[in-house]
Design a protein around this motif. Sequence first.
Motif, mmCIF file in Angstrom:
data_model
loop_
_atom_site.group_PDB
_atom_site.id
_atom_site.type_symbol
_atom_site.label_atom_id
_atom_site.label_comp_id
_atom_site.label_asym_id
_atom_site.label_seq_id
_atom_site.Cartn_x
_atom_site.Cartn_y
_atom_site.Cartn_z
ATOM 1 N N VAL A 189 -51.653 37.540 38.090
ATOM 2 C CA VAL A 189 -51.109 37.283 39.427
ATOM 3 C C VAL A 189 -49.962 36.283 39.312
ATOM 4 N N THR A 190 -50.243 35.193 38.593
ATOM 5 C CA THR A 190 -49.205 34.224 38.251
ATOM 6 C C THR A 190 -48.985 34.267 36.744
ATOM 7 N N ASP A 191 -47.844 33.781 36.284
ATOM 8 C CA ASP A 191 -47.585 33.741 34.850
ATOM 9 C C ASP A 191 -48.638 32.900 34.146
ATOM 10 N N GLY A 192 -49.019 33.318 32.930
ATOM 11 C CA GLY A 192 -50.024 32.574 32.193
ATOM 12 C C GLY A 192 -49.808 32.661 30.701
ATOM 13 N N ASN A 193 -50.768 32.115 29.957
ATOM 14 C CA ASN A 193 -50.682 32.097 28.503
ATOM 15 C C ASN A 193 -50.812 33.488 27.898
ATOM 16 N N LEU A 194 -51.578 34.346 28.551
ATOM 17 C CA LEU A 194 -51.875 35.664 28.007
ATOM 18 C C LEU A 194 -51.162 36.786 28.758
ATOM 19 N N LEU A 195 -51.028 36.636 30.074
ATOM 20 C CA LEU A 195 -50.445 37.687 30.904
ATOM 21 C C LEU A 195 -49.337 37.130 31.787
ATOM 22 N N GLY A 196 -48.287 37.917 31.972
ATOM 23 C CA GLY A 196 -47.258 37.562 32.928
ATOM 24 C C GLY A 196 -47.715 37.875 34.342
ATOM 25 N N GLY A 197 -47.191 37.158 35.308
ATOM 26 C CA GLY A 197 -47.536 37.408 36.697
ATOM 27 C C GLY A 197 -46.745 38.564 37.283
ATOM 28 N N VAL A 198 -47.112 38.942 38.501
ATOM 29 C CA VAL A 198 -46.405 40.005 39.209
ATOM 30 C C VAL A 198 -44.967 39.559 39.487
ATOM 31 N N LYS A 199 -44.037 40.480 39.257
ATOM 32 C CA LYS A 199 -42.627 40.219 39.550
ATOM 33 C C LYS A 199 -42.155 41.194 40.636
ATOM 34 N N PHE A 200 -41.485 40.656 41.646
ATOM 35 C CA PHE A 200 -40.990 41.480 42.745
ATOM 36 C C PHE A 200 -39.479 41.657 42.619
ATOM 37 N N GLY A 201 -39.050 42.879 42.337
ATOM 38 C CA GLY A 201 -37.636 43.199 42.333
ATOM 39 C C GLY A 201 -37.228 43.812 43.671
ATOM 40 N N ARG A 202 -35.969 44.069 43.843
ATOM 41 C CA ARG A 202 -35.502 44.642 45.104
ATOM 42 C C ARG A 202 -36.004 46.065 45.287
ATOM 43 N N THR A 203 -36.099 46.814 44.180
ATOM 44 C CA THR A 203 -36.509 48.225 44.275
ATOM 45 C C THR A 203 -37.728 48.548 43.419
ATOM 46 N N PHE A 204 -38.366 47.533 42.841
ATOM 47 C CA PHE A 204 -39.521 47.786 41.982
ATOM 48 C C PHE A 204 -40.394 46.535 41.912
ATOM 49 N N ILE A 205 -41.620 46.739 41.422
ATOM 50 C CA ILE A 205 -42.572 45.661 41.158
ATOM 51 C C ILE A 205 -43.064 45.831 39.736
ATOM 52 N N THR A 206 -43.164 44.751 38.967
ATOM 53 C CA THR A 206 -43.710 44.846 37.612
ATOM 54 C C THR A 206 -45.034 44.092 37.528
ATOM 55 N N THR A 207 -45.953 44.654 36.747
ATOM 56 C CA THR A 207 -47.260 44.043 36.517
ATOM 57 C C THR A 207 -47.565 44.017 35.028
ATOM 58 N N HIS A 208 -48.435 43.102 34.637
ATOM 59 C CA HIS A 208 -48.824 42.949 33.236
ATOM 60 C C HIS A 208 -50.350 42.904 33.179
ATOM 61 N N THR A 209 -50.934 43.858 32.464
ATOM 62 C CA THR A 209 -52.382 44.045 32.451
ATOM 63 C C THR A 209 -52.892 44.205 31.025
ATOM 64 N N ILE A 210 -54.100 43.716 30.770
ATOM 65 C CA ILE A 210 -54.829 44.117 29.569
ATOM 66 C C ILE A 210 -56.065 44.888 30.012
ATOM 67 N N VAL A 211 -56.361 45.962 29.297
ATOM 68 C CA VAL A 211 -57.573 46.740 29.561
ATOM 69 C C VAL A 211 -58.287 46.933 28.227
ATOM 70 N N LEU A 212 -59.566 46.633 28.217
ATOM 71 C CA LEU A 212 -60.359 46.589 26.992
ATOM 72 C C LEU A 212 -61.558 47.522 27.117
ATOM 73 N N ARG A 213 -61.993 48.059 25.970
ATOM 74 C CA ARG A 213 -63.206 48.879 25.943
ATOM 75 C C ARG A 213 -64.078 48.464 24.766
ATOM 76 N N SER A 214 -65.373 48.252 25.052
ATOM 77 C CA SER A 214 -66.259 47.705 24.018
ATOM 78 C C SER A 214 -66.575 48.699 22.915
ATOM 79 N N SER A 215 -66.804 49.972 23.252
ATOM 80 C CA SER A 215 -67.279 50.926 22.242
ATOM 81 C C SER A 215 -66.231 51.195 21.173
#
Length: 327
Positions: free
Chosen positions: A284-310
Amino acid sequence: MNMAQNIVAGLDRILTMEVVRVTERAAVAAARLRGRGDEKAADQVAVDAMRQELNRLAIKGTVVIGEGERDEAPMLYIGEEVGTGKGPAVDIALDPLEGTTICAKNLPNALAVIAIAEKGSLLFAPDVYMDKIAIGPGYPDSLIDIDASPAENIANLAKAKGVAVPDITACILDRPRHAKLIDAVRATGAAIRLIGDGDVAGVIHTTDPEETGIDIYLGTGGAPEGVLAAAALRCTGGQMQGRLILDTPEKIARAEKMGISDPKRVYRAQDMARGDVLFAATGVTDGNLLGGVKFGRTFITTHTIVLRSSSRTVREIKARHQDLEKF
């Protein structure tokens, strides 16, 4: 193929990428209220957005870690059913805005977080404090011990990592209750990263110390947050131990109603999040591991990690959203 294999395949096919949309949507909603000083409003919009996206998923989902009991939270309460009702039966642990104060002040490391596991796999934890210790992957089993002193745990970690104790950094919530713990860690010569809020992020940061600079997490925080953090560590091979702090008859009785018979039990990550687990977090906000949401004039950028245990898969997704209508 047996039933268990069918369930795992279903989780993989339907949810591994779909779950990203859930945290992205919550993160964008909360990010619109960054720095506005209104914790409740930021949390509510994140809850609304996460619930809307969850109800599009082809699952029979039950919230086991959520916003609170049914009489405390109108949506995403413990026991709420989400999803379309068609698909695998799953447990869900979530925090639509982990770090409400952080978001309200526009400080680092606010996240939208969710974990999904096979039905009956997540610890049904009461909303009490939990004593926690966690490290990332790549170390011998049982390297840390919640009953050992901070000095012992840090010395063992430094030895296993092949560094001197002063090269170790511990993450601790900046709370008066941690004064003695902070003194004990500093007495070893190790460094401390104090955080004001967001102990799910604090634990997750141990999974990638080269990126975050954090080697070990110590201290007490919420038990529901402990289950979410344990889900992330299950997916990366990290280690965690937690013990519920049940220091009043009322808390003990509440825990018993949730199926916890031993108030002194030490839970490992694999006890809190069993079976096949998916975990996703969007900044949501910038951090050590993930960047926060950025609002552009014509786009939005997000930064996510998705993990799976198996599969121990770690996916990092930097998305550019040009269809703004979906938010």
